[in-house]
Write a protein that holds these residues in place. Structure first.
Motif, short mmCIF file in Angstrom:
data_model
loop_
_atom_site.label_atom_id
_atom_site.label_comp_id
_atom_site.label_asym_id
_atom_site.label_seq_id
_atom_site.Cartn_x
_atom_site.Cartn_y
_atom_site.Cartn_z
N ASP A 158 4.50 19.79 -17.37
CA ASP A 158 5.58 18.86 -17.03
C ASP A 158 6.75 19.58 -16.35
O ASP A 158 7.32 19.07 -15.38
CB ASP A 158 6.08 18.14 -18.28
N THR A 163 3.77 10.42 -11.94
CA THR A 163 3.20 10.60 -13.26
C THR A 163 2.34 9.40 -13.60
O THR A 163 2.77 8.25 -13.43
CB THR A 163 4.31 10.73 -14.33
N TYR A 212 -1.36 13.44 -13.17
CA TYR A 212 -0.45 13.28 -12.03
C TYR A 212 -1.22 12.91 -10.77
O TYR A 212 -2.42 13.17 -10.66
CB TYR A 212 0.32 14.58 -11.79
#
Length: 227
Positions: free
Chosen positions: A189, A211, A217
């Protein structure tokens, strides 16, 4: 004799209080041709196309807008780097690939110019507006450009190789960190967050690096259609 690093058409005026870029670029190994007006540049573009047109509007006390428009008409495929005064109107739409406001170092000029120069296609990835030079570790999206760490290069490359697809977190860990362990999800992240800060106009509301909650992703760019 060493091969020139690139051919540059430099458009600049003569100002005693404004240093020329000619000598610095020449010392760095570029083939530089200098002209004093946009009209002379247009004439030159009729017979020879450079790799980059460098418009030093600050040296001519102008915004450079008309010169850039003229260059676009004469040589639409040639990238333009425009140098402006520090107090130029950021809201004004200037027809240039890169706009640099004074003051800046020669090295910064070179860093911003490098993505505009021809490169080995094997090391340059292009997906939509995003360009990634794997060898030199820089990425560019629209007007934003950034130097990346090796890990960020691997992450962006993984996303660019599958544009429009949702890539699961486990797959990204496997490719970028070479591990099956996904317990420390914050690591991924944080790296995606750094990429957004480097490439997105608004990192909090990303346009490209999306996201997919609970999955992974996606690089939200249309893949090239096969002919």
């Amino acid at each position: 004799m060493a091969r020139p690093r690139g051919k540059i058409l430099l458009i600049e005026g003569k100002r005693s209080d404004h240093p020329s870029f000619f000598s610095g670029l020449t010392r760095k190994g570029f083939d530089v041709e200098s002209v004093g007006t946009g009209k002379l540049a247009s004439e030159r573009l009729q017979t020879s196309l450079p790799d980059v047109v460098l418009v030093d509007a600050a040296s001519m006390r102008t915004s450079g807008k008309r010169i850039c428009q003229s260059i676009r008409a004469d040589a639409p495929g040639v990238p333009i780097l425009l140098v402006v005064d520090a107090d130029y109107d950021h809201m004004e739409r200037l027809d240039a690939d890169v706009v640099l406001a004074q003051p800046f170092t020669l090295q910064k000029l070179l860093n911003r110019m490098r993505p505009l120069l021809p490169t080995d296609d094997q090391n340059l990835l292009k997906v939509g507006p995003i360009h990634l030079d794997v060898e030199h570790r820089w990425a560019r999206c629209q007007e934003r450009q950034a130097q990346l760490t090796p890990r960020l290069v691997m992450l962006l490359r993984a996303l660019m190789e599958r544009p429009g697809e949702v890539i699961e977190r486990t797959d990204l860990f496997r490719v970028v960190w070479e591990t099956e362990y996904t317990g420390d999800t914050r690591t991924l992240d944080v790296h995606v967050s750094w990429l957004r800060q480097a490439l997105e106009e608004d990192a909090r509301h990303p346009r490209y690096l999306k996201t997919v909650r609970g999955v992974g992703y996606r690089l939200d760019v249309e893949p090239k259609k096969r002919k």
